[in-house]
Design a protein around this motif. Structure first.
Motif, PDB file in Angstrom:
ATOM      1  N   ALA A  67     -11.901   5.711   5.470  1.00  0.00           N
ATOM      2  CA  ALA A  67     -10.828   4.730   5.677  1.00  0.00           C
ATOM      3  C   ALA A  67     -11.149   3.367   5.069  1.00  0.00           C
ATOM      4  O   ALA A  67     -10.297   2.758   4.413  1.00  0.00           O
ATOM      5  N   ARG A  68     -12.367   2.860   5.276  1.00  0.00           N
ATOM      6  CA  ARG A  68     -12.688   1.535   4.759  1.00  0.00           C
ATOM      7  C   ARG A  68     -12.641   1.509   3.236  1.00  0.00           C
ATOM      8  O   ARG A  68     -12.184   0.535   2.629  1.00  0.00           O
ATOM      9  N   THR A  69     -13.085   2.584   2.600  1.00  0.00           N
ATOM     10  CA  THR A  69     -13.025   2.659   1.144  1.00  0.00           C
ATOM     11  C   THR A  69     -11.583   2.656   0.662  1.00  0.00           C
ATOM     12  O   THR A  69     -11.248   2.001  -0.338  1.00  0.00           O
ATOM     13  N   LEU A  70     -10.712   3.372   1.359  1.00  0.00           N
ATOM     14  CA  LEU A  70      -9.295   3.370   0.991  1.00  0.00           C
ATOM     15  C   LEU A  70      -8.695   1.977   1.169  1.00  0.00           C
ATOM     16  O   LEU A  70      -7.857   1.549   0.354  1.00  0.00           O
ATOM     17  N   GLU A  71      -9.126   1.240   2.183  1.00  0.00           N
ATOM     18  CA  GLU A  71      -8.658  -0.144   2.341  1.00  0.00           C
ATOM     19  C   GLU A  71      -9.078  -0.994   1.147  1.00  0.00           C
ATOM     20  O   GLU A  71      -8.289  -1.814   0.638  1.00  0.00           O
ATOM     21  N   VAL A  72     -10.321  -0.822   0.688  1.00  0.00           N
ATOM     22  CA  VAL A  72     -10.815  -1.575  -0.461  1.00  0.00           C
ATOM     23  C   VAL A  72     -10.001  -1.240  -1.709  1.00  0.00           C
ATOM     24  O   VAL A  72      -9.592  -2.136  -2.467  1.00  0.00           O
ATOM     25  N   THR A 101      -3.142   2.647  -7.187  1.00  0.00           N
ATOM     26  CA  THR A 101      -4.345   3.454  -7.401  1.00  0.00           C
ATOM     27  C   THR A 101      -4.736   4.178  -6.122  1.00  0.00           C
ATOM     28  O   THR A 101      -5.055   5.374  -6.135  1.00  0.00           O
ATOM     29  N   CYS A 102      -4.714   3.465  -5.008  1.00  0.00           N
ATOM     30  CA  CYS A 102      -5.026   4.078  -3.720  1.00  0.00           C
ATOM     31  C   CYS A 102      -4.037   5.194  -3.402  1.00  0.00           C
ATOM     32  O   CYS A 102      -4.427   6.289  -2.977  1.00  0.00           O
TER      33      CYS A 102
END
Length: 389
Positions: A52-57, A65-66
């Motif tokens: 989840a945190r990587t997807l937020e970034v 892109t996400c």
């Protein structure tokens, strides 16, 4: 592509970490050169979960892109822990305080393809194949020399070049830690799997740790500890492992791709030595338990990109402001790596213990702890890396 003579930031390694760093610099308008020794990008799945945190970034970098990465993956909201076929605990990701309350199962080659597509859209390329064989720095900058004798001059160089980082060695930065005794089997398979494609399954057992996770296209990722795995594990071995560790639950019909690897748990003593900086596997390596490695690296890349953008903006003002901007990167990200390494090491040792007494205690306590909502949410938050915002 021909190598330019100069740039502001040289990035060595075009995996997910290097690509994210490049994207962050591109969005900030900072000139960079991204080099990789491979003739082409990854075409195997390797890391297979984006948390989840990587997807937020990635959402912060570019929402489209996400969204494209999410479209290519499979969202899983449940992490189930078993001993053999017996369920011990369930960790739920849904309900976490994020727009991405799930683990996204997506092969690494797809993650890299999406990041590279965005880089191309911004007008940038990866310079391939350029193997950096020497790195030196002086008061004014850094010189990188390639295997072909070409050189690149940069204000800063970043090692996103993996565990055996040339940049880290040139910087003289230690890589403290050790290796696990076991080797790991890694295989992407098609199979009939009783638990089904809606969960990630972590199975304990006297013979070792086994993880089964769904992938897009009806495939599954199998990760298992083995005392001495062959270089390319085949179908009979994968089936035998699952028969022994998850009896009656798996019928493997094809091994699409397989590999073996040994795992270290190490963290670089520093993330910066003058004009040389580290990110991703060049800065930290650890057990695959929990799928933290690539995620931590992508977040490193984003944080370092912002730090370099601030540092280069401050450079005309004072050297102190520049140093403070770069030192903040290590101060923020190295404690995260230490925490991730500690978490994955605990998970691996708990999962792989062969002591009957410890296994009995583990199997008694885990179901009790998992039923406490606050503890369940705490573990889900840690695995999703939401504590590292």
């Amino acid at each position: 592509m021909s190598l330019p003579a100069t740039t502001r930031v040289a990035i060595v390694g075009a995996g997910p970490t290097g690509l994210t760093l490049a994207l962050t610099l591109a969005e900030a308008g900072v000139d960079f050169v991204l080099l990789d020794r491979q003739a082409e990008g990854a075409n195997t799945s390797r890391a297979a979960v984006v948390h989840a945190r990587t997807l937020e970034v990635l959402d912060e970098l570019d929402p489209a892109t996400c969204a494209e990465l999410v479209r290519r993956g499979t969202a899983v909201t449940r992490f189930r822990i078993r001993d053999g076929a017996d369920p011990l605990a369930t960790v739920d990701f849904d309900g976490l305080p994020t727009a991405h309350s799930y683990a996204l199962m997506v092969p690494q080659d797809q993650t890299e393809a999406v990041l590279l597509g965005r880089l191309h859209a911004l007008g940038h390329e990866v310079h391939r194949p350029y193997e950096v064989t020497a790195v030196s720095q002086d008061a004014a900058g850094v010189t990188l020399t390639t295997a072909t004798g070409e050189t690149l001059r940069a204000a800063y160089a970043v090692g996103a070049d993996g565990m055996h980082s040339t940049v880290r060695e040139a910087a003289g930065i230690g890589f403290t830690g050790s290796a696990y005794g076991e080797s790991f089997v890694l295989a992407d398979v098609t199979m009939a799997w009783t638990p089904g494609p809606r969960e990630v399954s972590l199975t304990f057992g006297a013979a070792g740790l086994t993880v089964v996770a769904p992938l897009p296209g009806g495939r599954y990722r199998v990760v298992a500890t083995v005392d001495d795995a062959p270089a390319e594990p085949g179908l009979p071995l994968v089936q035998a492992l699952l028969d022994a560790r998850a009896p009656g639950q798996a019928t493997v019909t094809d091994v699409v791709w397989s590999s073996r690897f040994r795992v270290h748990h190490r963290v670089a003593d520093h993330y910066r030595a003058g004009r040389l900086l580290l990110a991703g596997d060049a800065a930290h390596v650890h057990s695959p338990a929990g799928g933290q490695g690539m995620n931590t690296g992508i977040q490193d890349g984003h944080a370092l990109g912002r730090a370099l953008s601030r540092a280069l903006a401050a450079a005309p003002t004072t050297a102190t402001a520049l140093d403070e901007a770069l030192d903040a990167y290590e101060a923020t990200r190295r404690p995260v790596a230490l925490r991730v390494v500690a978490l994955t090491d605990r998970m691996t040792r708990i999962a792989t213990t062969r002591n009957p007494a410890l296994r009995a205690v583990r199997n008694t306590l885990l179901p009790l702890l998992a039923r406490v909502p606050a503890l369940n949410k705490r573990l889900a938050t840690e695995l999703a890396e939401l504590n590292y915002r």
